[in-house]
Design a protein around this motif. Structure first.
Motif, PDB file in Angstrom:
ATOM      1  N   VAL A  20       0.840  -1.209   0.068  1.00 38.29           N
ATOM      2  CA  VAL A  20       0.006  -0.103  -0.037  1.00 38.29           C
ATOM      3  C   VAL A  20       0.760   1.006   0.114  1.00 38.29           C
ATOM      4  N   GLN A  21       2.057   1.228   0.818  1.00 36.33           N
ATOM      5  CA  GLN A  21       2.913   2.394   0.648  1.00 36.33           C
ATOM      6  C   GLN A  21       3.747   2.423  -0.279  1.00 36.33           C
ATOM      7  N   GLY A  22       3.880   1.560  -1.434  1.00 32.36           N
ATOM      8  CA  GLY A  22       4.768   1.461  -2.513  1.00 32.36           C
ATOM      9  C   GLY A  22       6.080   1.465  -2.073  1.00 32.36           C
ATOM     10  N   ASP A  23       6.402   0.829  -0.901  1.00 28.02           N
ATOM     11  CA  ASP A  23       7.591   0.776  -0.193  1.00 28.02           C
ATOM     12  C   ASP A  23       8.421  -0.307  -0.859  1.00 28.02           C
ATOM     13  N   ALA A  24       9.262   0.088  -1.989  1.00 29.32           N
ATOM     14  CA  ALA A  24      10.043  -0.848  -2.922  1.00 29.32           C
ATOM     15  C   ALA A  24      11.154  -1.469  -1.847  1.00 29.32           C
ATOM     16  N   ASP A  25      11.723  -0.923  -0.972  1.00 27.98           N
ATOM     17  CA  ASP A  25      12.683  -1.398  -0.359  1.00 27.98           C
ATOM     18  C   ASP A  25      12.213  -2.652   0.725  1.00 27.98           C
ATOM     19  N   ALA A  26      11.263  -2.195   1.257  1.00 34.44           N
ATOM     20  CA  ALA A  26      10.455  -3.072   2.322  1.00 34.44           C
ATOM     21  C   ALA A  26      10.032  -4.315   1.453  1.00 34.44           C
ATOM     22  N   LEU A  27       9.540  -4.109   0.440  1.00 33.62           N
ATOM     23  CA  LEU A  27       9.095  -5.235  -0.281  1.00 33.62           C
ATOM     24  C   LEU A  27      10.331  -6.105  -0.890  1.00 33.62           C
ATOM     25  N   ASP A  28      11.179  -5.603  -1.313  1.00 34.35           N
ATOM     26  CA  ASP A  28      12.623  -6.243  -1.719  1.00 34.35           C
ATOM     27  C   ASP A  28      12.814  -7.088  -0.661  1.00 34.35           C
ATOM     28  N   GLY A  29      12.901  -6.756   0.580  1.00 37.38           N
ATOM     29  CA  GLY A  29      13.316  -7.521   1.854  1.00 37.38           C
ATOM     30  C   GLY A  29      12.349  -8.758   2.309  1.00 37.38           C
ATOM     31  N   LEU A  30      11.064  -8.705   1.614  1.00 37.81           N
ATOM     32  CA  LEU A  30      10.170  -9.578   1.880  1.00 37.81           C
ATOM     33  C   LEU A  30      10.298 -10.842   0.773  1.00 37.81           C
ATOM     34  N   LEU A  31      10.743 -10.605  -0.216  1.00 37.85           N
ATOM     35  CA  LEU A  31      10.791 -11.517  -1.164  1.00 37.85           C
ATOM     36  C   LEU A  31      12.208 -12.306  -1.376  1.00 37.85           C
ATOM     37  N   THR A  32      12.183 -13.758  -1.665  1.00 39.39           N
ATOM     38  CA  THR A  32      13.164 -14.281  -2.154  1.00 39.39           C
ATOM     39  C   THR A  32      13.734 -13.831  -3.455  1.00 39.39           C
ATOM     40  N   HIS A  33      15.051 -14.053  -3.908  1.00 41.09           N
ATOM     41  CA  HIS A  33      15.442 -13.933  -5.110  1.00 41.09           C
ATOM     42  C   HIS A  33      14.984 -14.474  -6.229  1.00 41.09           C
ATOM     43  N   ASP A  34      13.893 -15.500  -5.856  1.00 40.18           N
ATOM     44  CA  ASP A  34      13.264 -16.213  -7.077  1.00 40.18           C
ATOM     45  C   ASP A  34      11.898 -16.240  -6.959  1.00 40.18           C
ATOM     46  N   TRP A 105       5.882 -18.943   2.337  1.00 42.60           N
ATOM     47  CA  TRP A 105       6.945 -17.991   3.105  1.00 42.60           C
ATOM     48  C   TRP A 105       7.990 -19.032   3.299  1.00 42.60           C
ATOM     49  N   THR A 106       9.335 -18.860   3.023  1.00 43.29           N
ATOM     50  CA  THR A 106      10.424 -19.850   3.829  1.00 43.29           C
ATOM     51  C   THR A 106      11.217 -18.811   4.517  1.00 43.29           C
ATOM     52  N   LEU A 107      11.806 -19.746   5.675  1.00 45.03           N
ATOM     53  CA  LEU A 107      12.649 -19.159   6.593  1.00 45.03           C
ATOM     54  C   LEU A 107      14.066 -19.162   6.020  1.00 45.03           C
ATOM     55  N   GLU A 108      14.517 -18.152   5.861  1.00 40.87           N
ATOM     56  CA  GLU A 108      16.039 -17.885   5.154  1.00 40.87           C
ATOM     57  C   GLU A 108      17.041 -18.141   6.285  1.00 40.87           C
ATOM     58  N   ASP A 109      18.388 -18.346   5.986  1.00 37.59           N
ATOM     59  CA  ASP A 109      19.493 -18.423   6.709  1.00 37.59           C
ATOM     60  C   ASP A 109      19.739 -17.431   7.597  1.00 37.59           C
ATOM     61  N   ASP A 110      19.363 -16.169   7.368  1.00 31.66           N
ATOM     62  CA  ASP A 110      19.251 -14.846   8.230  1.00 31.66           C
ATOM     63  C   ASP A 110      18.344 -14.833   9.191  1.00 31.66           C
ATOM     64  N   GLY A 111      17.407 -15.962   9.296  1.00 31.77           N
ATOM     65  CA  GLY A 111      16.289 -16.001  10.215  1.00 31.77           C
ATOM     66  C   GLY A 111      15.025 -15.079   9.804  1.00 31.77           C
ATOM     67  N   ALA A 112      14.976 -14.707   8.640  1.00 32.63           N
ATOM     68  CA  ALA A 112      13.819 -13.602   8.339  1.00 32.63           C
ATOM     69  C   ALA A 112      12.909 -14.722   7.344  1.00 32.63           C
ATOM     70  N   TRP A 113      11.541 -14.276   7.179  1.00 34.63           N
ATOM     71  CA  TRP A 113      10.641 -15.078   6.601  1.00 34.63           C
ATOM     72  C   TRP A 113      10.440 -14.249   5.318  1.00 34.63           C
ATOM     73  N   ARG A 114      10.690 -14.954   4.248  1.00 30.71           N
ATOM     74  CA  ARG A 114      10.399 -14.331   2.722  1.00 30.71           C
ATOM     75  C   ARG A 114       9.335 -15.093   1.996  1.00 30.71           C
ATOM     76  N   ILE A 115       8.855 -14.394   1.149  1.00 28.77           N
ATOM     77  CA  ILE A 115       7.909 -15.043   0.050  1.00 28.77           C
ATOM     78  C   ILE A 115       8.571 -15.444  -1.187  1.00 28.77           C
ATOM     79  N   THR A 116       8.514 -17.033  -1.334  1.00 29.14           N
ATOM     80  CA  THR A 116       8.861 -17.389  -2.596  1.00 29.14           C
ATOM     81  C   THR A 116       7.852 -17.610  -3.700  1.00 29.14           C
ATOM     82  N   ASN A 117       6.618 -17.816  -3.135  1.00 28.08           N
ATOM     83  CA  ASN A 117       5.586 -18.191  -4.207  1.00 28.08           C
ATOM     84  C   ASN A 117       4.153 -17.279  -3.781  1.00 28.08           C
ATOM     85  N   TRP A 118       3.511 -16.557  -4.524  1.00 25.00           N
ATOM     86  CA  TRP A 118       2.248 -16.105  -4.223  1.00 25.00           C
ATOM     87  C   TRP A 118       1.127 -16.583  -5.477  1.00 25.00           C
ATOM     88  N   GLN A 119       0.184 -16.960  -5.134  1.00 23.31           N
ATOM     89  CA  GLN A 119      -0.757 -17.388  -6.115  1.00 23.31           C
ATOM     90  C   GLN A 119      -2.132 -16.643  -5.811  1.00 23.31           C
TER      91      GLN A 119
END
Length: 126
Positions: A20-34, A105-119
């Motif tokens: 909603v805020q269009g926060d690209a940096d926050a969004l970037d941090g919530l998503l896996t590279h793939d 969501w996957t729990l990454e090695d740095d301890g953060a949950w990130r989205i890998t797939n959204w349907q």
């Protein structure tokens, strides 16, 4: 509230706020590279395309509410389902969408949950 409910609630709020805020940096941090998002209209976004759209302001989310949220955890994987009520603005057009969603969501090695797939699946009947 269970620990899983608390985790899902926090992740869901962070995701919806970033969108909603269009926060690209926050969004970037919530998503896996793939990361892959398959939209209700069958269009597909990658992490690069979604974050790029947020940076460019190409798609503006006016409202993004979630309800009927459930989650199941399998080790380092969290399956998050619910109903999204979304209002978006594309150019001068306002659209209201009602979708069921499934987010992985996957729990990454740095301890953060990130989205890998959204349907997303539209709840509109044809």
């Amino acid at each position: 509230m269970t620990e899983l409910s608390a985790i899902v609630g926090e992740l869901s709020r962070a995701l919806r706020t970033a969108i909603v805020q269009g926060d690209a940096d926050a969004l970037d941090g919530l998503l896996t590279h793939d990361f892959v998002w398959i939209h209700a209209n069958a269009e597909v976004d990658s992490k690069q395309s979604l974050v790029g759209s947020a940076r460019a302001g190409a798609l503006r989310h006016i409202e993004f509410e979630a309800s009927d949220e459930t989650a199941r955890r399998y080790g380092d994987v969290l399956v998050h389902n619910g109903v999204a009520s979304v209002q978006v603005q594309v150019d001068a057009d306002l659209m209201r969408l009602a979708n069921r969603f499934s987010i992985v969501w996957t729990l990454e090695d740095d301890g953060a949950w990130r989205i890998t797939n959204w349907q997303s699946t539209s709840m509109r009947s044809n």
